[in-house]
Enzyme design. Structure first.
Site, PDB file in Angstrom:
ATOM      1  N   TYR A  50      -3.915 -12.485  13.756  1.00 26.48           N
ATOM      2  CA  TYR A  50      -3.705 -11.251  12.979  1.00 26.48           C
ATOM      3  C   TYR A  50      -4.896 -10.312  13.160  1.00 26.48           C
ATOM      4  CZ  TYR A  50      -4.144  -8.244   8.871  1.00 26.48           C
ATOM      5  OH  TYR A  50      -4.353  -7.161   8.041  1.00 26.48           O
ATOM      6  N   LEU A  71       0.850  -1.202   0.000  1.00 26.86           N
ATOM      7  CA  LEU A  71       0.000   0.000   0.000  1.00 26.86           C
ATOM      8  C   LEU A  71       0.885   1.251   0.000  1.00 26.86           C
ATOM      9  CD1 LEU A  71      -2.651   1.536   0.149  1.00 26.86           C
ATOM     10  CD2 LEU A  71      -2.638   1.190   2.638  1.00 26.86           C
ATOM     11  N   LYS A  82      -5.048  -6.556  14.904  1.00 21.79           N
ATOM     12  CA  LYS A  82      -5.518  -5.353  14.197  1.00 21.79           C
ATOM     13  C   LYS A  82      -6.664  -4.699  14.966  1.00 21.79           C
ATOM     14  CE  LYS A  82      -4.516  -3.925  10.643  1.00 21.79           C
ATOM     15  NZ  LYS A  82      -3.542  -2.851  10.280  1.00 21.79           N
ATOM     16  N   ALA A 118       2.210  -2.341   9.086  1.00 19.98           N
ATOM     17  CA  ALA A 118       1.512  -3.389   9.856  1.00 19.98           C
ATOM     18  C   ALA A 118       2.315  -4.682   9.788  1.00 19.98           C
ATOM     19  CB  ALA A 118       0.108  -3.638   9.304  1.00 19.98           C
ATOM     20  N   TYR A 119       1.973  -5.569  10.716  1.00 15.23           N
ATOM     21  CA  TYR A 119       2.418  -6.957  10.656  1.00 15.23           C
ATOM     22  C   TYR A 119       1.312  -7.671   9.890  1.00 15.23           C
ATOM     23  CZ  TYR A 119       3.700 -11.677  12.180  1.00 15.23           C
ATOM     24  OH  TYR A 119       4.071 -13.014  12.200  1.00 15.23           O
ATOM     25  N   THR A 166      -8.595  -4.136   8.812  1.00 16.34           N
ATOM     26  CA  THR A 166      -8.859  -5.299   7.957  1.00 16.34           C
ATOM     27  C   THR A 166     -10.238  -5.906   8.169  1.00 16.34           C
ATOM     28  OG1 THR A 166      -8.110  -7.578   7.523  1.00 16.34           O
ATOM     29  CG2 THR A 166      -7.760  -6.756   9.738  1.00 16.34           C
TER      30      THR A 166
HETATM   31  N1  LIG Z   1      -2.516  -7.180   2.318  1.00 23.46           N
HETATM   32  C1  LIG Z   1      -3.804  -7.337   2.492  1.00 23.46           C
HETATM   33  O1  LIG Z   1      -4.429  -8.204   1.900  1.00 23.46           O
HETATM   34  C2  LIG Z   1      -4.553  -6.456   3.435  1.00 23.46           C
HETATM   35  C3  LIG Z   1      -3.901  -5.485   4.184  1.00 23.46           C
HETATM   36  N2  LIG Z   1      -4.631  -4.733   5.061  1.00 23.46           N
HETATM   37  C4  LIG Z   1      -3.952  -3.674   5.828  1.00 23.46           C
HETATM   38  O2  LIG Z   1      -3.455  -2.720   4.897  1.00 23.46           O
HETATM   39  C5  LIG Z   1      -2.267  -2.129   5.410  1.00 23.46           C
HETATM   40  C6  LIG Z   1      -1.163  -2.234   4.373  1.00 23.46           C
HETATM   41  O3  LIG Z   1      -0.961  -3.598   4.113  1.00 23.46           O
HETATM   42  P1  LIG Z   1       0.067  -4.061   2.966  1.00 23.46           P
HETATM   43  O4  LIG Z   1       0.654  -2.882   2.286  1.00 23.46           O
HETATM   44  O5  LIG Z   1      -0.617  -5.096   2.166  1.00 23.46           O
HETATM   45  O6  LIG Z   1       1.177  -4.756   3.856  1.00 23.46           O
HETATM   46  P2  LIG Z   1       2.697  -5.068   3.522  1.00 23.46           P
HETATM   47  O7  LIG Z   1       3.035  -6.262   4.355  1.00 23.46           O
HETATM   48  O8  LIG Z   1       2.897  -5.093   2.062  1.00 23.46           O
HETATM   49  O9  LIG Z   1       3.449  -3.783   4.101  1.00 23.46           O
HETATM   50  C7  LIG Z   1       3.472  -3.543   5.470  1.00 23.46           C
HETATM   51  C8  LIG Z   1       4.636  -2.626   5.718  1.00 23.46           C
HETATM   52  O10 LIG Z   1       4.675  -2.374   7.120  1.00 23.46           O
HETATM   53  C9  LIG Z   1       6.028  -2.334   7.457  1.00 23.46           C
HETATM   54  N3  LIG Z   1       6.234  -2.581   8.874  1.00 23.46           N
HETATM   55  C10 LIG Z   1       6.152  -3.729   9.546  1.00 23.46           C
HETATM   56  N4  LIG Z   1       6.488  -3.527  10.830  1.00 23.46           N
HETATM   57  C11 LIG Z   1       6.813  -2.215  10.936  1.00 23.46           C
HETATM   58  C12 LIG Z   1       7.254  -1.388  11.985  1.00 23.46           C
HETATM   59  N5  LIG Z   1       7.486  -1.884  13.200  1.00 23.46           N
HETATM   60  N6  LIG Z   1       7.462  -0.083  11.731  1.00 23.46           N
HETATM   61  C13 LIG Z   1       7.279   0.423  10.505  1.00 23.46           C
HETATM   62  N7  LIG Z   1       6.866  -0.310   9.456  1.00 23.46           N
HETATM   63  C14 LIG Z   1       6.645  -1.611   9.689  1.00 23.46           C
HETATM   64  C15 LIG Z   1       6.713  -3.393   6.621  1.00 23.46           C
HETATM   65  O11 LIG Z   1       8.073  -3.048   6.592  1.00 23.46           O
HETATM   66  P3  LIG Z   1       9.184  -3.977   5.918  1.00 23.46           P
HETATM   67  O12 LIG Z   1       8.986  -3.740   4.434  1.00 23.46           O
HETATM   68  O13 LIG Z   1      10.454  -3.445   6.454  1.00 23.46           O
HETATM   69  O14 LIG Z   1       8.858  -5.386   6.347  1.00 23.46           O
HETATM   70  C16 LIG Z   1       5.979  -3.246   5.302  1.00 23.46           C
HETATM   71  O15 LIG Z   1       6.660  -2.391   4.434  1.00 23.46           O
HETATM   72  C17 LIG Z   1      -1.977  -2.852   6.724  1.00 23.46           C
HETATM   73  O16 LIG Z   1      -2.522  -2.104   7.784  1.00 23.46           O
HETATM   74  C18 LIG Z   1      -2.755  -4.150   6.591  1.00 23.46           C
HETATM   75  O17 LIG Z   1      -3.111  -4.698   7.845  1.00 23.46           O
HETATM   76  C19 LIG Z   1      -5.972  -4.887   5.248  1.00 23.46           C
HETATM   77  C20 LIG Z   1      -6.645  -5.836   4.529  1.00 23.46           C
HETATM   78  C21 LIG Z   1      -5.990  -6.639   3.544  1.00 23.46           C
HETATM   79  C1  LIG Z   2      -1.734 -19.879  -1.944  1.00 26.09           C
HETATM   80  C2  LIG Z   2      -3.079 -20.488  -1.767  1.00 26.09           C
HETATM   81  C3  LIG Z   2      -3.971 -19.939  -0.849  1.00 26.09           C
HETATM   82  N1  LIG Z   2      -5.199 -20.481  -0.713  1.00 26.09           N
HETATM   83  C4  LIG Z   2      -6.147 -19.928   0.252  1.00 26.09           C
HETATM   84  C5  LIG Z   2      -5.581 -19.718   1.633  1.00 26.09           C
HETATM   85  C6  LIG Z   2      -6.459 -18.624   2.175  1.00 26.09           C
HETATM   86  O1  LIG Z   2      -7.658 -19.181   2.704  1.00 26.09           O
HETATM   87  C7  LIG Z   2      -6.799 -17.805   0.946  1.00 26.09           C
HETATM   88  C8  LIG Z   2      -5.997 -16.518   0.883  1.00 26.09           C
HETATM   89  O2  LIG Z   2      -4.645 -16.849   0.855  1.00 26.09           O
HETATM   90  P1  LIG Z   2      -3.500 -15.861   1.375  1.00 26.09           P
HETATM   91  O3  LIG Z   2      -2.840 -16.476   2.551  1.00 26.09           O
HETATM   92  O4  LIG Z   2      -2.727 -15.449   0.211  1.00 26.09           O
HETATM   93  O5  LIG Z   2      -4.320 -14.569   1.829  1.00 26.09           O
HETATM   94  P2  LIG Z   2      -4.263 -13.880   3.242  1.00 26.09           P
HETATM   95  O6  LIG Z   2      -2.847 -13.627   3.645  1.00 26.09           O
HETATM   96  O7  LIG Z   2      -5.143 -14.593   4.185  1.00 26.09           O
HETATM   97  O8  LIG Z   2      -4.901 -12.479   2.849  1.00 26.09           O
HETATM   98  C9  LIG Z   2      -5.268 -11.652   3.897  1.00 26.09           C
HETATM   99  O9  LIG Z   2      -4.174 -10.807   4.171  1.00 26.09           O
HETATM  100  C10 LIG Z   2      -4.426  -9.997   5.314  1.00 26.09           C
HETATM  101  C11 LIG Z   2      -3.231  -9.096   5.529  1.00 26.09           C
HETATM  102  C12 LIG Z   2      -5.731  -9.272   5.249  1.00 26.09           C
HETATM  103  O10 LIG Z   2      -5.908  -8.270   5.938  1.00 26.09           O
HETATM  104  C13 LIG Z   2      -6.901  -9.944   4.599  1.00 26.09           C
HETATM  105  O11 LIG Z   2      -7.845  -8.996   4.092  1.00 26.09           O
HETATM  106  C14 LIG Z   2      -6.489 -10.868   3.474  1.00 26.09           C
HETATM  107  O12 LIG Z   2      -6.150 -10.148   2.297  1.00 26.09           O
HETATM  108  O13 LIG Z   2      -6.488 -18.616  -0.189  1.00 26.09           O
HETATM  109  C15 LIG Z   2      -5.609 -21.596  -1.470  1.00 26.09           C
HETATM  110  O14 LIG Z   2      -6.724 -22.092  -1.335  1.00 26.09           O
HETATM  111  N2  LIG Z   2      -4.726 -22.139  -2.359  1.00 26.09           N
HETATM  112  C16 LIG Z   2      -3.484 -21.607  -2.537  1.00 26.09           C
HETATM  113  O15 LIG Z   2      -2.715 -22.146  -3.366  1.00 26.09           O
END
Ligand SMILES: NC(=O)C1=CN([C@@H]2O[C@H](COP(=O)(O)OP(=O)(O)OC[C@H]3O[C@@H](n4cnc5c(N)ncnc54)[C@H](OP(=O)(O)O)[C@@H]3O)[C@@H](O)[C@H]2O)C=CC1
Ligand SMILES: Cc1cn([C@H]2C[C@H](O)[C@@H](COP(=O)(O)OP(=O)(O)O[C@H]3O[C@@H](C)C(=O)[C@@H](O)[C@H]3O)O2)c(=O)[nH]c1=O
Ligand SMILES: [Mg+2]
Length: 283
Positions: free
Chosen positions: A126, A12, A130, A61-62, A102
């Protein structure tokens, strides 16, 4: 208007850098963990006190859903306690806070898209971590913060379901993907545009908002669309969650109702497949 974005190296964070030029009135400063480590509270205070931004957008985020089951403390610190400290600092410097949360705060038992006031019962570590962050913001800075829950985020950057699927589809002749978890994908570029549009909206309205692309699909539907658009020749089989055991439980239904952010902030909500096609042109 000065905006500080934390978590700048994440998917993001990088998408926000991609779209920042669409918002010339906003002076965006992007800080990765090396410049603003959320768990180093003194560093966060020092950096934000020095920059005195009008807004802080927290994209840090983690996000390792399965690993969080074992690393609960780390997840709770970064997604919980550290977010509470960030909220306190934002309040001290009178910066508005936009924090991303999330769909995984919900338990997945609903049958209608979740609205912001629905009860939250995360089923995994997770989601629980959050939720701690959300609750601390509400306790410490409710009138100065916008919490945006989103879901199934993907982009050309970082690790995400789309890139995992493309990798597996190139490596394997067939893959199994669950068709009993329903939600809405969110292209991180669309989310980035929505978050920055909140900063330049004439009226600030604090609170919790939902934002995702429109459309309700399963991860299996998502994988089939990825395969179709990519033209890769890999069979995608529909399987059940029980056939794909993971350390973390995931909500069976995490569709978000996004009406409130549309009516309050006028955020555009592109349809999931149109956005996926956009993203795939970059991959
Ligand atoms: N990905 C998804 O599917 C979804 C994400 N979200 C939320 O959206 C937001 C963005 O997610 P996304 O961009 O996908 O996540 P990413 O994992 O791609 O990025 C998260 C970033 O947070 C950084 N980070 C981790 N720990 C720390 C810390 N202690 N201080 C500063 N930075 C830190 C990481 O740094 P580094 O690169 O050094 O590891 C990384 O760059 C998050 O709040 C997530 O919970 C919500 C729903 C779905
Ligand atoms: C790789 C893979 C995943 N899956 C399933 C596992 C899981 O139930 C679903 C999604 O897989 P992932 O583990 O990639 O997605 P996941 O990491 O659970 O994605 C989540 O990330 C966090 C950060 C969020 O906040 C959520 O909104 C959501 O986007 O797909 C399969 O069925 N087959 C596959 O080969
Ligand atoms: Mg993941």
């Amino acid at each position: 208007m000065k905006i500080v974005v934390t978590g700048a190296n994440g998917q993001l964070g990088k998408c926000m850098q991609d779209v920042a030029s669409n918002f010339p009135a906003l002076q965006c400063i992007f800080l990765g963990r090396e410049h603003c480590d959320l768990q180093q509270f003194g560093m966060v205070s020092q950096v934000l006190q020095a920059l005195k931004p009008d807004w802080v957008i927290n994209a840090a985020a983690y996000t390792a859903v399965d690993k969080a089951e074992q690393e609960t403390q780390a997840a709770d610190l970064i997604n919980g306690e550290a977010v509470g400290h960030l909220a306190k600092v934002c309040k001290d410097i009178a910066a508005k806070l936009i924090h991303v949360s999330t769909d995984y705060v919900f338990d997945g038992t609903a049958t209608q898209p979740y609205v912001e006031t629905d009860a939250v019962h995360p089923v995994g570590a997770y989601g629980k971590s959050k939720l701690i962050g959300e609750q601390l913001i509400q306790q410490l800075y409710a009138d100065g913060a916008v919490i945006v829950r989103t879901s199934w985020v993907y982009s050309r950057h970082g690790a995400n379901f789309v890139k995992t699927m493309l990798r597996l589809m190139k490596e394997k002749e067939s893959i199994g993907v669950v068709n009993d978890q329903l939600g809405s994908p969110t292209y991180a570029i669309d989310l980035a545009n929505a978050l920055l549009s909140i900063c330049q909206h004439p009226k600030f309205v604090p609170g919790i908002f939902h934002y995702s692309n429109s459309g309700i699909i399963s991860w299996y539907d998502f994988a089939v669309a990825i395969r179709e658009i990519s033209g890769l020749n890999c069979k995608v089989n529909a399987i059940t969650t029980a056939e794909f055991p993971t350390p973390a439980k995931r909500p069976e239904w995490s569709v978000l109702n996004c009406n409130k952010i549309q009516t309050t902030y006028g955020c555009a909500i592109p349809e999931w497949k149109a956005s996926l096609q956009q993203c795939m042109t970059l991959l």
